[in-house]
Design a protein around this motif. Structure first.
Motif, mmCIF file in Angstrom:
data_model
loop_
_atom_site.group_PDB
_atom_site.id
_atom_site.type_symbol
_atom_site.label_atom_id
_atom_site.label_comp_id
_atom_site.label_asym_id
_atom_site.label_seq_id
_atom_site.Cartn_x
_atom_site.Cartn_y
_atom_site.Cartn_z
ATOM 1 N N GLU A 1 0.808 -1.215 0.000
ATOM 2 C CA GLU A 1 0.000 0.000 0.000
ATOM 3 C C GLU A 1 0.843 1.269 0.000
ATOM 4 N N GLY A 2 1.930 1.280 0.793
ATOM 5 C CA GLY A 2 2.762 2.479 0.849
ATOM 6 C C GLY A 2 3.357 2.826 -0.496
ATOM 7 N N ARG B 1 0.733 4.151 -2.986
ATOM 8 C CA ARG B 1 0.319 5.551 -2.794
ATOM 9 C C ARG B 1 1.267 6.523 -3.489
ATOM 10 N N TRP B 2 2.569 6.289 -3.328
ATOM 11 C CA TRP B 2 3.522 7.154 -4.021
ATOM 12 C C TRP B 2 3.386 7.001 -5.528
ATOM 13 N N HIS C 1 -0.066 12.233 -1.804
ATOM 14 C CA HIS C 1 -0.126 10.779 -1.989
ATOM 15 C C HIS C 1 -1.258 10.103 -1.209
ATOM 16 N N ALA C 2 -1.623 10.640 -0.052
ATOM 17 C CA ALA C 2 -2.701 10.007 0.719
ATOM 18 C C ALA C 2 -4.075 10.327 0.125
ATOM 19 N N THR D 1 8.954 2.483 -7.634
ATOM 20 C CA THR D 1 8.308 2.226 -6.345
ATOM 21 C C THR D 1 8.514 0.795 -5.848
ATOM 22 N N THR E 1 10.651 8.156 -0.474
ATOM 23 C CA THR E 1 10.551 6.843 0.153
ATOM 24 C C THR E 1 11.723 6.596 1.102
ATOM 25 N N THR F 1 10.831 8.459 4.216
ATOM 26 C CA THR F 1 9.770 7.755 4.944
ATOM 27 C C THR F 1 10.343 6.582 5.733
#
Length: 221
Positions: A24-25, A28-29, A93-94, A165, A212, A215
């Motif tokens: 999922e992370g 999103r990006w 992104h969210a 990603t 990323t 993050t």
């Protein structure tokens, strides 16, 4: 307009049966970056030197992308600092991912299911409703990555985002990364997209790498 890059990335990330997002992370990006690149290819936005600029805020006729264009235009006008790609992806992104899922529901490609985990926490899942678009998408990816077909600009952008990603497992489930990553890197770095789109792809790839890493470091600290 056809399904956008952001929607394609989201489709690849959603489990067809359960509707849960895989990776999922990363998705999103990728979704936020995909919609930005879609606007670059449509013409009203440029990405150059790590920065974003809006040249024409006129709606282009797609509800999802027009919403992103309006949000991006307001952000560009509101901020007094340089409009970095990293800043936009971090900001969008969210919300962008939720807007993309809502668009897929509206298109009838997935359905929304709501329940509560442990009877308390609200959870949403988006199982497949119409698999025709995803099947065509996966066939197109297989043709260029596995079979060596020459990609068009949109497929080049999609492959570049999936590679940046780390969504190799979602794009090619069951295949080892080492089998697909070299060809995906070749496509991302190749000549298949025009000069402006190719530059935008490289800028967005660099931004994804930057955000990323930040993050991961933030989570680990």
């Amino acid at each position: 307009m056809a399904v956008s890059l952001g929607e394609e990335i989201m489709l690849l990330s959603l489990d067809d049966a359960s509707g849960a997002a895989k990776g999922e992370g990363a998705a999103r990006w990728g979704v936020a970056a995909g919609m930005l690149l879609e606007l670059v290819m449509a013409g009203p936005v440029t990405v150059k030197g790590g920065c974003v600029e809006v040249f024409d805020p006129t709606p282009i006729g797609d509800a999802l992308l027009d919403g992103r264009l309006d949000r991006l235009t307001r952000w560009v006008h509101e901020t007094s600092t340089t409009r970095k790609v990293t800043a936009w992806l971090t900001r969008d992104h969210a919300k962008g991912s939720q807007d993309v899922v809502d668009s897929l529901v509206a298109r009838g490609l997935v359905t929304e299911e709501k329940h509560r985990a442990l009877g308390v926490f609200p959870v949403r899942r988006y199982p497949e409703a119409d698999g025709s678009v995803e099947r065509e998408l996966r066939a197109r990816l297989a043709a260029v990555v596995l079979d060596g077909a020459e990609p068009d600009a949109r497929t080049t952008a999609l492959v570049a985002l999936l590679h940046a990603t780390g969504m190799h497992p979602q794009a090619f489930p069951g295949l080892p990364r080492k089998r697909v990553a070299p060809r995906m890197a070749e496509i991302a770095d190749g000549h298949w997209a025009g000069v402006s789109v190719r530059e935008a792809i490289r800028n967005v790839q660099a931004a994804i790498s930057a955000v990323t890493v930040v993050t991961v470091l933030s989570v680990g600290s």
